[in-house]
Motif scaffolding. Structure first.
Motif, PDB file in Angstrom:
ATOM      1  N   VAL A 231       0.222   0.933 -10.541  1.00  0.00           N
ATOM      2  CA  VAL A 231      -0.512   1.609  -9.478  1.00  0.00           C
ATOM      3  C   VAL A 231      -2.011   1.372  -9.636  1.00  0.00           C
ATOM      4  O   VAL A 231      -2.557   1.525 -10.726  1.00  0.00           O
ATOM      5  CB  VAL A 231      -0.219   3.126  -9.495  1.00  0.00           C
ATOM      6  CG1 VAL A 231      -1.035   3.841  -8.423  1.00  0.00           C
ATOM      7  CG2 VAL A 231       1.278   3.380  -9.310  1.00  0.00           C
ATOM      8  N   PHE A 232      -2.631   0.993  -8.532  1.00  0.00           N
ATOM      9  CA  PHE A 232      -4.084   0.859  -8.464  1.00  0.00           C
ATOM     10  C   PHE A 232      -4.593   2.027  -7.625  1.00  0.00           C
ATOM     11  O   PHE A 232      -4.564   1.965  -6.401  1.00  0.00           O
ATOM     12  CB  PHE A 232      -4.477  -0.479  -7.836  1.00  0.00           C
ATOM     13  CG  PHE A 232      -4.171  -1.650  -8.719  1.00  0.00           C
ATOM     14  CD1 PHE A 232      -5.151  -2.164  -9.562  1.00  0.00           C
ATOM     15  CD2 PHE A 232      -2.912  -2.216  -8.735  1.00  0.00           C
ATOM     16  CE1 PHE A 232      -4.872  -3.242 -10.394  1.00  0.00           C
ATOM     17  CE2 PHE A 232      -2.626  -3.291  -9.561  1.00  0.00           C
ATOM     18  CZ  PHE A 232      -3.607  -3.807 -10.396  1.00  0.00           C
ATOM     19  N   PRO A 233      -5.041   3.112  -8.289  1.00  0.00           N
ATOM     20  CA  PRO A 233      -5.498   4.289  -7.541  1.00  0.00           C
ATOM     21  C   PRO A 233      -6.914   4.115  -7.014  1.00  0.00           C
ATOM     22  O   PRO A 233      -7.669   3.256  -7.488  1.00  0.00           O
ATOM     23  CB  PRO A 233      -5.447   5.397  -8.602  1.00  0.00           C
ATOM     24  CG  PRO A 233      -5.707   4.695  -9.889  1.00  0.00           C
ATOM     25  CD  PRO A 233      -5.091   3.321  -9.727  1.00  0.00           C
ATOM     26  N   TRP A 234      -7.270   4.939  -6.059  1.00  0.00           N
ATOM     27  CA  TRP A 234      -8.611   4.961  -5.482  1.00  0.00           C
ATOM     28  C   TRP A 234      -9.053   3.560  -5.070  1.00  0.00           C
ATOM     29  O   TRP A 234     -10.156   3.131  -5.334  1.00  0.00           O
ATOM     30  CB  TRP A 234      -9.618   5.572  -6.452  1.00  0.00           C
ATOM     31  CG  TRP A 234      -9.262   6.961  -6.849  1.00  0.00           C
ATOM     32  CD1 TRP A 234      -8.809   7.357  -8.067  1.00  0.00           C
ATOM     33  CD2 TRP A 234      -9.296   8.128  -6.031  1.00  0.00           C
ATOM     34  NE1 TRP A 234      -8.561   8.702  -8.065  1.00  0.00           N
ATOM     35  CE2 TRP A 234      -8.852   9.198  -6.823  1.00  0.00           C
ATOM     36  CE3 TRP A 234      -9.653   8.371  -4.703  1.00  0.00           C
ATOM     37  CZ2 TRP A 234      -8.756  10.492  -6.332  1.00  0.00           C
ATOM     38  CZ3 TRP A 234      -9.556   9.669  -4.217  1.00  0.00           C
ATOM     39  CH2 TRP A 234      -9.119  10.707  -5.024  1.00  0.00           C
TER      40      TRP A 234
ATOM     41  N   PHE B  20      -0.954  -0.007  -4.183  1.00  0.00           N
ATOM     42  CA  PHE B  20      -2.364   0.286  -3.973  1.00  0.00           C
ATOM     43  C   PHE B  20      -2.462   1.574  -3.171  1.00  0.00           C
ATOM     44  O   PHE B  20      -1.754   1.735  -2.173  1.00  0.00           O
ATOM     45  CB  PHE B  20      -3.044  -0.845  -3.200  1.00  0.00           C
ATOM     46  CG  PHE B  20      -2.935  -2.171  -3.905  1.00  0.00           C
ATOM     47  CD1 PHE B  20      -3.886  -2.549  -4.830  1.00  0.00           C
ATOM     48  CD2 PHE B  20      -1.854  -3.009  -3.663  1.00  0.00           C
ATOM     49  CE1 PHE B  20      -3.782  -3.754  -5.500  1.00  0.00           C
ATOM     50  CE2 PHE B  20      -1.745  -4.219  -4.325  1.00  0.00           C
ATOM     51  CZ  PHE B  20      -2.704  -4.595  -5.251  1.00  0.00           C
ATOM     52  N   CYS B  21      -3.300   2.505  -3.623  1.00  0.00           N
ATOM     53  CA  CYS B  21      -3.427   3.751  -2.863  1.00  0.00           C
ATOM     54  C   CYS B  21      -4.875   4.203  -2.815  1.00  0.00           C
ATOM     55  O   CYS B  21      -5.687   3.820  -3.657  1.00  0.00           O
ATOM     56  CB  CYS B  21      -2.523   4.836  -3.430  1.00  0.00           C
ATOM     57  SG  CYS B  21      -2.802   5.296  -5.135  1.00  0.00           S
TER      58      CYS B  21
ATOM     59  N   SER C  26       5.390   6.471  -0.324  1.00  0.00           N
ATOM     60  CA  SER C  26       6.475   5.494  -0.380  1.00  0.00           C
ATOM     61  C   SER C  26       5.949   4.097  -0.062  1.00  0.00           C
ATOM     62  O   SER C  26       4.761   3.874   0.051  1.00  0.00           O
ATOM     63  CB  SER C  26       7.577   5.896   0.613  1.00  0.00           C
ATOM     64  OG  SER C  26       8.717   5.083   0.440  1.00  0.00           O
ATOM     65  N   TYR C  27       6.908   3.165   0.077  1.00  0.00           N
ATOM     66  CA  TYR C  27       6.591   1.785   0.458  1.00  0.00           C
ATOM     67  C   TYR C  27       6.045   1.736   1.878  1.00  0.00           C
ATOM     68  O   TYR C  27       6.295   2.622   2.684  1.00  0.00           O
ATOM     69  CB  TYR C  27       7.863   0.912   0.492  1.00  0.00           C
ATOM     70  CG  TYR C  27       8.731   0.920  -0.718  1.00  0.00           C
ATOM     71  CD1 TYR C  27       8.323   0.319  -1.897  1.00  0.00           C
ATOM     72  CD2 TYR C  27      10.002   1.478  -0.674  1.00  0.00           C
ATOM     73  CE1 TYR C  27       9.150   0.285  -3.007  1.00  0.00           C
ATOM     74  CE2 TYR C  27      10.837   1.446  -1.787  1.00  0.00           C
ATOM     75  CZ  TYR C  27      10.404   0.852  -2.950  1.00  0.00           C
ATOM     76  OH  TYR C  27      11.210   0.810  -4.040  1.00  0.00           O
ATOM     77  N   SER C  28       5.388   0.644   2.204  1.00  0.00           N
ATOM     78  CA  SER C  28       5.062   0.385   3.604  1.00  0.00           C
ATOM     79  C   SER C  28       6.383   0.104   4.330  1.00  0.00           C
ATOM     80  O   SER C  28       7.379  -0.296   3.710  1.00  0.00           O
ATOM     81  CB  SER C  28       4.128  -0.823   3.735  1.00  0.00           C
ATOM     82  OG  SER C  28       4.811  -2.007   3.329  1.00  0.00           O
TER      83      SER C  28
ATOM     84  N   PRO D 264       0.867  -1.176   0.000  1.00  0.00           N
ATOM     85  CA  PRO D 264       0.000   0.000   0.000  1.00  0.00           C
ATOM     86  C   PRO D 264       0.908   1.232   0.000  1.00  0.00           C
ATOM     87  O   PRO D 264       2.082   1.147   0.393  1.00  0.00           O
ATOM     88  CB  PRO D 264      -0.762  -0.120   1.319  1.00  0.00           C
ATOM     89  CG  PRO D 264       0.068  -0.995   2.184  1.00  0.00           C
ATOM     90  CD  PRO D 264       0.874  -1.876   1.276  1.00  0.00           C
ATOM     91  N   LEU D 265       0.409   2.329  -0.458  1.00  0.00           N
ATOM     92  CA  LEU D 265       1.187   3.570  -0.483  1.00  0.00           C
ATOM     93  C   LEU D 265       1.076   4.250   0.875  1.00  0.00           C
ATOM     94  O   LEU D 265      -0.033   4.553   1.332  1.00  0.00           O
ATOM     95  CB  LEU D 265       0.662   4.492  -1.584  1.00  0.00           C
ATOM     96  CG  LEU D 265       1.483   5.751  -1.843  1.00  0.00           C
ATOM     97  CD1 LEU D 265       2.813   5.386  -2.491  1.00  0.00           C
ATOM     98  CD2 LEU D 265       0.716   6.703  -2.743  1.00  0.00           C
TER      99      LEU D 265
END
Length: 116
Positions: free
Chosen positions: A93-96, A61-62, A16-18, A11-12
């Motif tokens: 990237v998977f937004p929203w 994922f964000c 940045s990275y987790s 996840p963002l």
């Protein structure tokens, strides 16, 4: 180490990275063998990396948009791939991406790019 490819996922967090993925990726350096070179610059030494030339990708994922939100994590991943001599297949990237938010979008376009 026997894998044909490596896909990192996170996840963002703070662009940045987790923390967990950052720690995992930092531990990769323990599996590198630096051969020759005084200042450890990648360009000036041979690195025996367990992911050398291995295809790698990052899935992010964000809960917000991709634009003006994920540039830093993509740049960090690019630098990670360069320093470990891996073959960067890209950042996807998977937004929203929040099922609890009305209008969340699990991007079919991103899924198709990743599958390709």
């Amino acid at each position: 180490m026997e894998a044909d490819a490596v896909v990192y996922g996170t996840p963002l967090y703070g662009h940045s990275y987790s923390g967990q993925l950052k720690l995992f990726m930092d531990r990769h350096v323990a599996l590198f063998k630096f051969v020759d070179g005084g200042d450890k610059a990648v360009e000036e030494m041979e690195i025996l990396s367990f992911i050398r030339n291995k295809p790698v990708a990052l899935v992010v994922f964000c809960q917000g948009p991709e634009e003006h939100n994920t540039e830093l994590v993509a740049m960090q991943f690019e630098k990670f791939c360069k320093s470990s001599l891996a073959c960067n297949l890209g950042t996807y990237v998977f937004p929203w991406c929040d099922p609890n938010v009305k209008g969340s979008n699990y991007s079919q376009d991103t899924l198709q790019r990743l599958a390709a």
